[in-house]
Scaffold this active site. Structure first.
Site, short mmCIF file in Angstrom:
data_model
loop_
_atom_site.label_atom_id
_atom_site.label_comp_id
_atom_site.label_asym_id
_atom_site.label_seq_id
_atom_site.Cartn_x
_atom_site.Cartn_y
_atom_site.Cartn_z
N ASN A 62 41.80 36.38 33.27
CA ASN A 62 42.32 37.67 33.71
C ASN A 62 41.42 38.80 33.24
OD1 ASN A 62 44.78 36.82 35.04
ND2 ASN A 62 45.55 36.29 33.02
N CYS A 71 47.98 34.39 31.77
CA CYS A 71 46.82 33.79 31.10
C CYS A 71 46.08 32.98 32.15
CB CYS A 71 47.26 32.91 29.93
SG CYS A 71 45.87 32.08 29.10
N GLU A 104 49.90 32.53 24.23
CA GLU A 104 48.44 32.55 24.19
C GLU A 104 47.94 32.51 22.75
OE1 GLU A 104 44.95 34.82 26.70
OE2 GLU A 104 46.93 35.74 26.54
N ASN A 109 46.49 27.08 23.25
CA ASN A 109 47.36 27.85 24.13
C ASN A 109 48.48 26.92 24.58
OD1 ASN A 109 45.61 30.42 24.70
ND2 ASN A 109 44.21 28.70 24.93
N CYS A 159 38.70 34.08 29.01
CA CYS A 159 39.84 34.88 29.46
C CYS A 159 39.64 35.19 30.93
CB CYS A 159 39.97 36.16 28.64
SG CYS A 159 41.35 37.22 29.17
N GLN A 212 43.56 40.91 25.07
CA GLN A 212 42.16 40.63 24.79
C GLN A 212 41.30 41.88 25.00
OE1 GLN A 212 43.86 38.10 26.64
NE2 GLN A 212 43.93 36.90 24.75
#
Length: 303
Positions: A78, A224, A215, A197, A76, A47
């Site tokens: 992370n 994820c 993902e 997902n 997102c 991402q």
């Protein structure tokens, strides 16, 4: 001609992230630029977290999230931790409020370097995920991977953490399953009008889950964050675990707590790799020694 934007290549437990500084700019990162960056081995990412000026009073920044296939993402976890680490190093602040397509979220960097993100409240109604048809109970829906008489994966729990998730429960090692084969088929299943997902989860104790995720828009990933949250709340909701668990993803552990106020807290590390500049229109980029965190962080390891 637009000036180039600064970026930092980072990761959250192996989830490859580009944090792009788009503050003070009227332009946005194009899909073509994202795809070009994703195709380069040095800048390949899961991402892009593009930091824009705030759009809503009371928030610090708007974060646009772009998958490696050029599509937009809603959340997102992370990547949010990576944004916090980059901004904390730049500003000296340790708490931030962000707006994303999924809504408003808050995040804090702790003294030990770990970062907690309030991922908001999970949603379970079929319309909110969304699903293509009415489902009375999303703790377990009718969906399976063939053969019909002995399905490899079946009866997932469904949840939204601002983005749609399907969690398939298994009773053996998550590495025993060909997620690279089943993931894209399930991601694009007609039951998910916005795709989904796809995760495989193995509950190893009352407070531990092993998890692998395909993902949406990115493929196999080492971590994820929103999937870890979806697995944790689904495990608690189905009586498999309590409300505070460690979710072990291929990149390492995430601590997930589904609080009594219904908010889901995710805590984990972030790691800085290198910085550079890039053209948001084309994806042309170059490495440099100055970036979102400056030249003094070239050897910075995991927080």
């Amino acid at each position: 001609m637009a000036t180039k934007a600064a970026f930092a290549r980072m990761n959250g437990l192996g989830n490859q992230i580009i944090v792009a500084d788009m503050r003070g700019r009227a332009d946005s990162i194009t899909s073509a630029a994202a795809i070009r960056l994703a195709s380069d081995s040095e800048t390949a990412f899961d991402q892009i977290m593009a930091i824009h000026d705030p759009r809503t009073p009371g928030t610090d920044y708007y974060i646009a999230i772009i998958n490696c296939d050029g599509t937009q993402a809603q959340a997102c976890g992370n990547g949010t931790r990576c944004v916090v680490q980059a901004l904390a190093a730049e500003t000296g602040r340790h708490a931030f409020t962000f707006e994303t397509r999924a809504g408003i979220l808050t995040a804090t960097e702790h003294d030990d370097g770990l970062i907690s993100v309030d991922m908001g409240t999970p949603r379970f109604d079929w319309q909110d995920i969304p699903l293509a048809q009415a489902v009375a109970d999303t703790r377990k829906i009718e969906l399976q991977v063939d053969p019909a008489d002995a399905p490899v994966l079946h009866s997932p729990s469904i949840a939204s953490m601002g983005n749609p998730h399907a969690v398939f429960w298994v009773d053996k090692d998550v590495w025993s399953y060909e997620l690279d084969k089943f993931g894209p088929l399930l991601e694009n299943h007609p039951i998910f009008p916005e795709r989904a997902n796809i995760s495989i989860a193995h509950v190893t104790s009352s407070d531990t889950i092993d998890l692998r995720t395909w993902e949406r828009g990115a493929g196999l990933t080492r971590a994820c964050g929103s999937a870890a949250c979806a697995a944790a709340v689904s495990a608690a909701r189905t009586g498999r675990t309590g409300r505070k668990v460690t979710v072990n993803v291929p990149g390492g552990p995430l601590l997930i707590e589904w609080r009594d106020d219904d908010h889901v807290m995710m805590t984990g590390p972030a790691e800085w790799e290198f910085s550079g500049t890039f053209d948001p229109a084309t994806g042309e980029w170059s490495r440099d020694t100055q970036g979102l965190q400056g030249s003094g962080n070239a050897d910075r390891g995991a927080a």
